[in-house]
Write a protein that holds these residues in place. Structure first.
Motif, mmCIF file in Angstrom:
data_model
loop_
_atom_site.group_PDB
_atom_site.id
_atom_site.type_symbol
_atom_site.label_atom_id
_atom_site.label_comp_id
_atom_site.label_asym_id
_atom_site.label_seq_id
_atom_site.Cartn_x
_atom_site.Cartn_y
_atom_site.Cartn_z
ATOM 1 N N LYS A 1 0.861 -1.183 0.000
ATOM 2 C CA LYS A 1 0.000 0.000 0.000
ATOM 3 C C LYS A 1 0.899 1.234 0.000
ATOM 4 O O LYS A 1 1.710 1.418 0.909
ATOM 5 C CB LYS A 1 -0.913 0.016 1.215
ATOM 6 C CG LYS A 1 -1.878 1.193 1.228
ATOM 7 C CD LYS A 1 -2.775 1.183 2.458
ATOM 8 C CE LYS A 1 -3.820 0.104 2.354
ATOM 9 N NZ LYS A 1 -4.798 0.187 3.477
ATOM 10 N N PHE A 2 0.758 2.072 -1.003
ATOM 11 C CA PHE A 2 1.684 3.190 -1.173
ATOM 12 C C PHE A 2 0.947 4.402 -1.722
ATOM 13 O O PHE A 2 -0.152 4.309 -2.276
ATOM 14 C CB PHE A 2 2.808 2.797 -2.150
ATOM 15 C CG PHE A 2 2.320 2.540 -3.555
ATOM 16 C CD1 PHE A 2 2.428 3.506 -4.532
ATOM 17 C CD2 PHE A 2 1.737 1.323 -3.896
ATOM 18 C CE1 PHE A 2 1.975 3.285 -5.825
ATOM 19 C CE2 PHE A 2 1.277 1.086 -5.186
ATOM 20 C CZ PHE A 2 1.394 2.071 -6.146
ATOM 21 N N SER A 3 1.573 5.556 -1.559
ATOM 22 C CA SER A 3 1.140 6.797 -2.199
ATOM 23 C C SER A 3 2.246 7.244 -3.129
ATOM 24 O O SER A 3 3.428 7.021 -2.845
ATOM 25 C CB SER A 3 0.856 7.878 -1.151
ATOM 26 O OG SER A 3 -0.200 7.498 -0.291
ATOM 27 N N PHE A 4 1.866 7.874 -4.239
ATOM 28 C CA PHE A 4 2.902 8.311 -5.173
ATOM 29 C C PHE A 4 2.503 9.633 -5.820
ATOM 30 O O PHE A 4 1.337 10.033 -5.822
ATOM 31 C CB PHE A 4 3.171 7.240 -6.234
ATOM 32 C CG PHE A 4 2.111 7.123 -7.310
ATOM 33 C CD1 PHE A 4 2.341 7.587 -8.586
ATOM 34 C CD2 PHE A 4 0.882 6.539 -7.032
ATOM 35 C CE1 PHE A 4 1.377 7.471 -9.585
ATOM 36 C CE2 PHE A 4 -0.085 6.405 -8.014
ATOM 37 C CZ PHE A 4 0.159 6.880 -9.299
ATOM 38 N N LEU A 5 3.498 10.306 -6.347
ATOM 39 C CA LEU A 5 3.316 11.580 -7.033
ATOM 40 C C LEU A 5 4.312 11.637 -8.179
ATOM 41 O O LEU A 5 5.504 11.406 -7.992
ATOM 42 C CB LEU A 5 3.546 12.753 -6.073
ATOM 43 C CG LEU A 5 3.558 14.150 -6.694
ATOM 44 C CD1 LEU A 5 2.175 14.517 -7.212
ATOM 45 C CD2 LEU A 5 4.040 15.192 -5.689
ATOM 46 N N ILE A 6 3.812 11.922 -9.382
ATOM 47 C CA ILE A 6 4.681 12.070 -10.546
ATOM 48 C C ILE A 6 4.495 13.474 -11.093
ATOM 49 O O ILE A 6 3.381 13.881 -11.431
ATOM 50 C CB ILE A 6 4.345 11.030 -11.635
ATOM 51 C CG1 ILE A 6 4.452 9.609 -11.080
ATOM 52 C CG2 ILE A 6 5.295 11.192 -12.822
ATOM 53 C CD1 ILE A 6 4.105 8.532 -12.085
#
Length: 482
Positions: free
Chosen positions: A390-395
């Protein structure tokens, strides 16, 4: 008649103990959803399960040569209680919070002191039966009482304040990190890279910078996708033992001790010159290793200066991880860097379909924006066949904004029901919507696309004329997130 009976049944059920679930189903319906191009066959010969918004990966598997080296190192290790230590480190890293800023600590100490002082004065009033002539003494305590008060304030702060500590990745801790987190990091980063590859197939990076590289899982993931064009993998980590372990993993079990793929470099410090740029810059699970807000801001600014194409940030799928990413998002979008080294604009590529404030960061009930990636873990006896990260990401992307459809992002698991589908969307107008998609109202293609979608995918719809999620829906969402 059938519709009337259905409505009566629904209204009757609303009065039962299960009224919440029914209300949730009827809460917010998007009436005017239109697909990308309903007049032409926008799917072509592509099946619905592979519609243009599909971005999720079914499962991720580490490269076999990397698994082979990891198994060998664990077999050769004499470390005791490896399973217990691995689980302990995993839980600690997941529950880790940001360091408390000095200003926030002072404010909290003042509040605690004020409360304890009031209690002490009230106790003194009751004990000594002070009369109205003693009001001046009510706001002051004797020297012994002041000393005790200060000690009580410190005791309360120790018990109620998160104590952040910098992790020193020694040889032992680096080895534990490899066993506990290398496969999960690889899975999360692979999912982020897959989104770039799927949406921008022309992007062919030549250089990669990985800040806080750890076991070099980022380089392995990037090589698996862009190995034909990447010629430089710059791994930056402040821990010398971690870099040594990463290099050992990269050399594999071959007798000639050559790296598994060329162009990999290991450094303890970032390149100083702002002119040195990289096509792809990554920071995975590293922002929380920095000792404070100012260091995080400075690091994000530095990473953005070195970004020539995409900046990818990945953190734990917790409130803390999500808030750190939104903090980094503001740093880049608001141009907080005093010196502009590259005039090209910054754009949010994923997961947000907008540049507006995150609707999940409401002051009264902040919720994390997170996603789940299934992967095959390292084959140790305590690991199951499949695990989920379970992760959060931003590109973030540098350069002119591409003319891409602002499709909404699916932010929760899709609920498929008979003849209708519930989808929760983050939309281009910055709002969170709950849509109930049916084949009759929205068309067969969109309905089937929704049924085949998963959390993290983009739903190919436009012209969202809808209402925000109801209070009952928000309450249920809050419950799901916890």
């Amino acid at each position: 008649m059938a519709a009337a009976r259905h409505l009566r049944r629904a209204c009757g059920t609303l009065r039962t103990a299960n009224s919440f679930s029914v209300f949730r189903g009827l809460a917010t319906v998007i009436p005017k959803v239109s697909q990308v191009d309903n007049s032409s066959d926008f799917l072509g010969k592509i099946p619905h399960r592979k519609h243009p918004g599909i971005l999720h990966l079914k499962s991720v598997r580490l490269p076999p040569e990397l698994v082979e080296v990891a198994r060998f190192l664990v077999a050769e290790s004499s470390m005791r209680s490896l399973e217990e230590k691995t689980k302990s480190l995993t839980n600690y890293l997941w529950s880790r919070k940001r360091p408390l800023e000095a200003e926030e600590l002072r404010r909290k100490a003042h509040q605690v002191e004020q409360k304890l002082r009031e209690e002490a004065v009230a106790y003194a009033r009751q004990k000594d039966a002070l009369n109205s002539l003693d009001e001046v003494a009510l706001n002051s305590l004797d020297e012994a009482a002041e000393k005790k008060l200060r000690q009580n304030v410190l005791n309360v702060l120790r018990k109620t304040t998160y104590h952040w500590e910098a992790l020193e990745y020694t040889e032992e801790l680096s080895f534990l990190y490899m066993v506990a987190r290398m496969d999960g990091v690889f899975a999360a980063v692979s999912r982020a890279f897959h989104e770039i590859q799927k949406r921008v197939p022309d992007f062919q990076p030549h250089t990669l910078l990985d800040f806080g590289s750890g076991t070099s899982a980022v380089s392995w993931a990037a090589h698996g996708i862009w190995g034909k064009t990447l010629t430089e993998y710059m791994n930056i980590d402040s821990s010398a033992p971690m870099l040594a372990l990463a290099e050992k993993l990269m050399r594999g079990l071959s007798e000639d001790q050559q790296l598994c793929f060329p162009g990999v470099y290991f450094r303890q410090f970032l390149p100083v010159s702002p002119k040195v740029k990289f096509d792809l810059v990554v920071s995975a699970f590293s922002l929380n290793e920095l000792p404070g807000h100012s260091q995080r801001v400075e690091t994000v600014q530095t990473l953005w200066r070195k970004t020539d194409g995409f900046l990818v940030l990945v953190e734990n799928g917790t409130k803390e991880g999500h808030q750190m990413l939104m903090e980094a998002r503001d740093v880049v979008l608001k141009g907080m860097d005093k010196v502009v080294h590259d005039p090209r604009e910054a754009h949010v590529f994923a997961p947000c379909p907008h540049h507006l404030p995150c609707a999940r960061l409401s002051p009264d009930r902040p919720l994390p924006c997170n996603f789940i990636q299934t992967y095959v873990p390292l084959p140790f006896r305590w690991n199951p066949d499949k695990k989920e990260e379970k992760f959060s990401f931003l590109i973030l992307r540098r350069g002119p904004e591409e003319s891409e459809e602002p499709w909404p992002r699916i932010t929760q698991p899709v609920l498929c029901r008979p003849r209708h589908v519930h989808v929760h969307l983050c939309c281009a107008d910055g709002s969170l919507q709950h849509a109930v998609v049916t084949p009759k109202k929205h068309g067969r293609d969109l309905y089937r696309c929704a049924r085949k979608s998963h959390c993290g995918d983009r739903l190919p719809v436009l012209n969202l004329a809808s209402e925000p999620a109801s209070e009952a829906e928000k309450a249920h969402t809050d419950k799901d997130q916890h």
